[in-house]
Design an enzyme around this catalytic site. Structure first.
Site, short mmCIF file in Angstrom:
data_model
loop_
_atom_site.label_atom_id
_atom_site.label_comp_id
_atom_site.label_asym_id
_atom_site.label_seq_id
_atom_site.Cartn_x
_atom_site.Cartn_y
_atom_site.Cartn_z
N ILE A 9 -14.41 3.70 -13.75
CA ILE A 9 -15.43 2.93 -14.48
C ILE A 9 -14.80 1.61 -14.92
O ILE A 9 -13.65 1.57 -15.35
CB ILE A 9 -15.98 3.72 -15.69
CG1 ILE A 9 -17.11 2.93 -16.37
CG2 ILE A 9 -14.88 4.10 -16.68
CD1 ILE A 9 -17.90 3.76 -17.39
N ILE A 51 -9.75 3.69 -15.49
CA ILE A 51 -10.40 2.50 -16.05
C ILE A 51 -10.09 1.31 -15.15
O ILE A 51 -8.93 0.99 -14.91
CB ILE A 51 -9.91 2.23 -17.48
CG1 ILE A 51 -10.08 3.48 -18.37
CG2 ILE A 51 -10.68 1.04 -18.06
CD1 ILE A 51 -11.49 4.03 -18.46
N LYS A 52 -11.15 0.67 -14.66
CA LYS A 52 -10.97 -0.47 -13.74
C LYS A 52 -10.79 -1.76 -14.53
O LYS A 52 -11.62 -2.11 -15.38
CB LYS A 52 -12.18 -0.60 -12.81
CG LYS A 52 -12.17 0.36 -11.65
CD LYS A 52 -13.41 0.19 -10.79
CE LYS A 52 -13.19 -0.78 -9.66
NZ LYS A 52 -14.35 -0.77 -8.71
N ILE A 53 -9.71 -2.46 -14.21
CA ILE A 53 -9.41 -3.75 -14.84
C ILE A 53 -9.14 -4.76 -13.72
O ILE A 53 -8.34 -4.48 -12.82
CB ILE A 53 -8.17 -3.65 -15.75
CG1 ILE A 53 -8.41 -2.64 -16.89
CG2 ILE A 53 -7.81 -5.02 -16.32
CD1 ILE A 53 -7.20 -2.40 -17.79
#
Length: 360
Positions: free
Chosen positions: A107, A138-140
């Protein structure tokens, strides 16, 4: 079980679906893909959620339950993290069997934060807590301000999918941020074996941008070669960094490699083979996240290609040819990163509009 996709998985490629919606979850479609198509993970982004929430009434019940006195950001977080949490639960057996290697669901932090380090760090922690599942990523984005956010999020013990990587140079900075984050986590006494990461290296968009420029230069002979060559060079950087003494010291303490993930693997040019960026990017340990159309194409007629291990020099030779043809690759990568952020912001705004209509 589809034999072609199974052969790809047997070659060591983790097949992740680049799509998620409530309908996929409630209809049993995603469960079927796990069982029959060797799907071992899911990636999402603002474009995917914008499309999902715009379709039908799948989210109406939850929207109504949230009530009228809520703001749109809160609603978006509740709706999207519910889907991701449910998908994480669906992949729980894959996650356990692979000891955290697969069974992952991603996400993304809001793309409007792509150039804000502090807010990215804060939202990464918030999304991690909201989903509340070990197998979330967690997408960064790998923007310059994203790099210290990646490092800090890893240091905090949160597993990360680094997205929007286009160049070897930026990819090396991403790997350095990951290793620095692990070193900080180790210094803080965290269990490194629980921290996982993938680095999403974008493929087809590189050919789409470079080929436009090659056409103007009258160099059609070099078209549709840059993206795979660029990925070969990136994989060579991966081999170097994760074969280094620096990583070996961390691995001795339980650290995991940051796995290369091939993103944007659907072909943009209808004249190209529709499995081009799957067949030609095979290596044991990589992830290929595919749009459903690309996955279906591979299931129908895909072939497992030659391994890309040890082929960085071959890729570099092609990039040198493209540069000699007067294509400014540094400019290509800068343009693609800016466009990538901008496209996700447009999708995010569409998502905001859709949810605003639903809650008011």
């Amino acid at each position: 079980m589809n034999e072609r996709l199974k052969a790809l998985a047997d070659a060591g490629v983790s097949i992740w679906l680049d799509d998620l919606s409530r309908a996929r979850l409630t209809s049993g479609n995603l469960a079927q893909k796990i069982a029959e198509d060797s799907v071992s993970g899911v990636t999402t982004n603002p474009t995917i959620f914008a499309a999902a929430l715009a379709q039908g009434d799948d989210y109406a019940e939850q929207v109504n339950a949230l009530g009228d006195e809520i703001d749109v950001d809160y609603a978006i977080k509740q709706l999207t993290t519910t889907d991701v949490r449910d998908a994480c639960d669906l992949f729980a057996d894959v996650y356990a069997a692979s000891k955290g290697y697969d069974g992952r669901v991603s996400i993304e932090v809001a793309p409007t934060l792509a150039n804000n380090t502090g807010e990215t760090i804060a939202q990464a922690a918030e999304l991690h807590d909201l989903v509340d599942r070990e197998n979330v990523l967690i997408k960064i984005p790998a923007t310059k301000p994203g790099l210290p956010a990646i490092q800090q999020t890893i240091a905090d013990g949160i597993s990360v999918n680094v997205t929007l990587i286009f160049s070897e140079e930026r990819y090396r900075e991403v790997m350095d941020a990951y290793l620095s984050g692990l070193e900080a986590a180790d210094a803080a006494g965290k269990d490194l074996s629980t921290i996982h990461s993938v680095a999403s290296f974008f493929v087809s968009r590189v050919d789409a941008e470079v080929d436009k420029r090659l056409e103007k230069l009258g160099r059609d002979d070099l078209k549709s070669k840059t993206a795979i060559a660029n990925a070969l060079v990136a994989y060579g950087a991966f081999e170097e960094v994760f074969g280094s003494d620096r990583f070996k010291a961390l691995a001795a303490k339980g650290a995991n490699q940051q796995r290369p993930l091939w993103a944007s693997t659907g072909t943009k040019d209808p004249g190209l083979p529709d499995t081009l960026y799957v067949t030609n990017l095979v290596a044991d340990g990589v992830v290929n996240t595919m749009p459903e159309k690309t996955m279906d194409a591979f299931a129908d007629h895909g072939e497992v290609g030659e391994s890309i291990v040890g082929r960085a020099a071959e890729g570099r030779a092609v990039l040198d040819e493209v540069t000699a043809a007067r294509v400014d690759l540094a400019d290509v990568f800068a343009v693609l990163e800016d466009e990538g952020v901008e496209k996700f912001i447009v999708s995010w705004n569409e998502l905001v509009t859709t949810v605003e209509k639903a809650i008011h």
